[in-house]
Design a protein around this motif. Structure first.
Motif, PDB file in Angstrom:
ATOM      1  N   ASP A 230       0.761  -1.424  -0.095  1.00 17.45           N
ATOM      2  CA  ASP A 230       0.146   0.174   0.074  1.00 17.45           C
ATOM      3  C   ASP A 230       0.745   1.249  -0.002  1.00 17.45           C
ATOM      4  OD1 ASP A 230      -2.559  -1.706   2.024  1.00 17.45           O
ATOM      5  OD2 ASP A 230      -2.442  -1.396  -0.015  1.00 17.45           O
ATOM      6  N   PRO A 232       2.715   4.520  -1.277  1.00 26.16           N
ATOM      7  CA  PRO A 232       2.217   5.380  -2.343  1.00 26.16           C
ATOM      8  C   PRO A 232       3.252   4.923  -3.558  1.00 26.16           C
ATOM      9  CG  PRO A 232       2.565   6.644  -0.467  1.00 26.16           C
ATOM     10  CD  PRO A 232       2.947   5.396  -0.124  1.00 26.16           C
ATOM     11  N   TYR A 287      -5.111   7.585  -7.993  1.00 29.58           N
ATOM     12  CA  TYR A 287      -5.288   7.130  -6.609  1.00 29.58           C
ATOM     13  C   TYR A 287      -5.913   8.455  -5.883  1.00 29.58           C
ATOM     14  CZ  TYR A 287      -2.327   2.821  -7.132  1.00 29.58           C
ATOM     15  OH  TYR A 287      -1.787   1.933  -7.432  1.00 29.58           O
ATOM     16  N   LYS A 293      -2.500   6.327 -11.442  1.00 33.70           N
ATOM     17  CA  LYS A 293      -2.474   4.416 -10.946  1.00 33.70           C
ATOM     18  C   LYS A 293      -2.518   3.829 -12.437  1.00 33.70           C
ATOM     19  CE  LYS A 293      -5.757   1.223  -9.398  1.00 33.70           C
ATOM     20  NZ  LYS A 293      -7.025   0.819  -8.395  1.00 33.70           N
ATOM     21  N   ARG A 312       1.408   0.488  -5.887  1.00 34.12           N
ATOM     22  CA  ARG A 312       1.710   1.340  -4.713  1.00 34.12           C
ATOM     23  C   ARG A 312       3.058   1.470  -4.112  1.00 34.12           C
ATOM     24  NH1 ARG A 312      -4.083   2.424  -1.321  1.00 34.12           N
ATOM     25  NH2 ARG A 312      -5.428   2.922  -3.179  1.00 34.12           N
TER      26      ARG A 312
END
Length: 376
Positions: A230, A232, A287, A293, A312
């Motif tokens: 997760d 970024p 995102y 994304k 991510r």
């Protein structure tokens, strides 16, 4: 423990005039008011005799807050119980938003479906109406509003841990087979809930993510890539338009058949081509923090064709997609600078491929089911 003391509905009742009074007090519900009614029948007992019952149920509020928590929003409507209404609905009275329910009616729904998820999905549907502004736009009930609320319900139930079957059970059990002027037929609603659930699965998969693994037999896995999916994405871009925390749904353009900008309940954004309400054609996904994304082609709401996907944790993939997964020829870039070039089948390496290391060395061989089985 069953969630029986709350409600809402799956159908819109439009152009409803509630003329009954409590004493000399006229009900504020007027013609063209939005009343989302579970059974599709207009009997709302004049809004429970214009709020004779004003106490909200603590358990119902906790359930609503549980639904709102995954999307980072706070409750901005009141929840009250109106016995003997044989319904549940969302509406606005004198500027105040309400979700109103008959506890006994909801109990019967749970008994029919033999699961708590049916009532939770109904509640999520009503919350979707409020959050997307359906109850205050002055246009009454419309089929597209129902589709949007159903999609929201599917998305939220995924975030709460429901399976797709559990997210669909209420509408499968109680949905109307034929469409009307105010609400679509059961199958259209099933498709909308499935779409919302699938979209959530794409963002926050309940199963393992589709990131490819390292050749762990040859060297340790990248700790960031394998334990912090997760994190970024490192690749960024600026969205076309900033989105407020409570702005969801179609932000601009034509999100049915054309070019539009759509924000889903987690504030992820899509801008691009639509067909029949689905992502179809060229488009870009972002995102919630605005970082890119995916950029590429879609078919019937899934990534299909050529595209660029940013994970991510900093990894990225450039190549061909099918059903949201790398499928075909492509290059997978690891966050530390290494890259793999080869062929992918349903997200896994298959056939001949080469891993290029940042130190200038390379490892080539044949893959089966994402595992290196033969070095060259």
């Amino acid at each position: 423990m069953r969630f029986v003391l709350f409600s809402v509905g799956l159908w819109l009742i439009t152009q409803v005039t509630l003329l009954a009074q409590t004493g000399n007090r006229q009900s504020p519900i007027h013609q063209h008011a939005f009343v989302c009614n579970y059974t599709g029948q207009a009997g709302t007992q004049s809004l429970c005799n214009y709020m004779m019952y004003t106490a909200s149920n603590g358990h119902a509020e906790k359930v609503v807050d549980r639904i709102l928590k995954p999307i980072g929003l706070v409750r901005n409507f009141k929840i009250i119980e109106c016995p003997n209404t044989r319904n549940c609905f969302a509406t606005v009275v004198s500027g105040q938003r309400f979700i109103i329910y008959d506890g006994a009616f909801m109990q019967r729904i749970e008994d029919m479906t033999e699961t708590d998820w049916s009532a939770i999905s109904i509640m999520a549907h009503e919350i979707g109406h409020h959050l997307q502004g359906h109850t205050i736009d002055g246009k009454g009930g419309q089929p597209m509003k129902e589709i949007e609320a159903d999609r929201f319900s599917g998305f939220v139930l995924h975030q709460l841990g429901a399976s797709l079957d559990e997210a669909l059970i209420a509408i499968k059990t109680l949905g109307a087979e034929e469409a009307t002027t105010t609400h679509p037929a059961k199958q259209a609603r099933i498709d909308a809930i499935r779409k919302g659930w699938t979209e959530a699965e794409e963002i926050y998969p309940q199963q393992d993510s589709n990131r490819i693994a390292r050749n762990t037999a040859q060297r340790p896995a990248n700790p960031l890539a394998m334990t912090n999916p997760d994190a970024p994405a490192k690749e960024t871009t600026t969205p076309a338009k900033a989105v407020g925390k409570t702005k969801i749904g179609c932000l601009s353009g034509d999100c049915q058949d054309g070019y539009g900008i759509f924000v889903n309940p987690t504030l992820e954004k899509y801008q691009g081509d639509f067909a029949n309400g689905s992502k179809h054609g060229e488009g870009v996904q972002f995102y919630p923090d605005g970082k890119m994304k995916y950029k590429g082609t879609f078919s019937d709401d899934v990534r299909s064709g050529n595209g660029l996907y940013f994970y991510r944790n900093g990894d990225k993939y450039v190549g061909q997609f099918q059903d949201n997964l790398p499928h075909g020829k492509g290059t997978y870039y690891f966050s530390d600078g290494d890259r793999f070039v080869g062929t992918f089948i349903k997200g896994k390496r298959e056939g001949f491929g080469i891993l290029y290391n940042t130190d200038g060395t390379q490892e080539s061989g044949n893959y089966e089911n994402d595992e290196l089985v033969e070095e060259n």
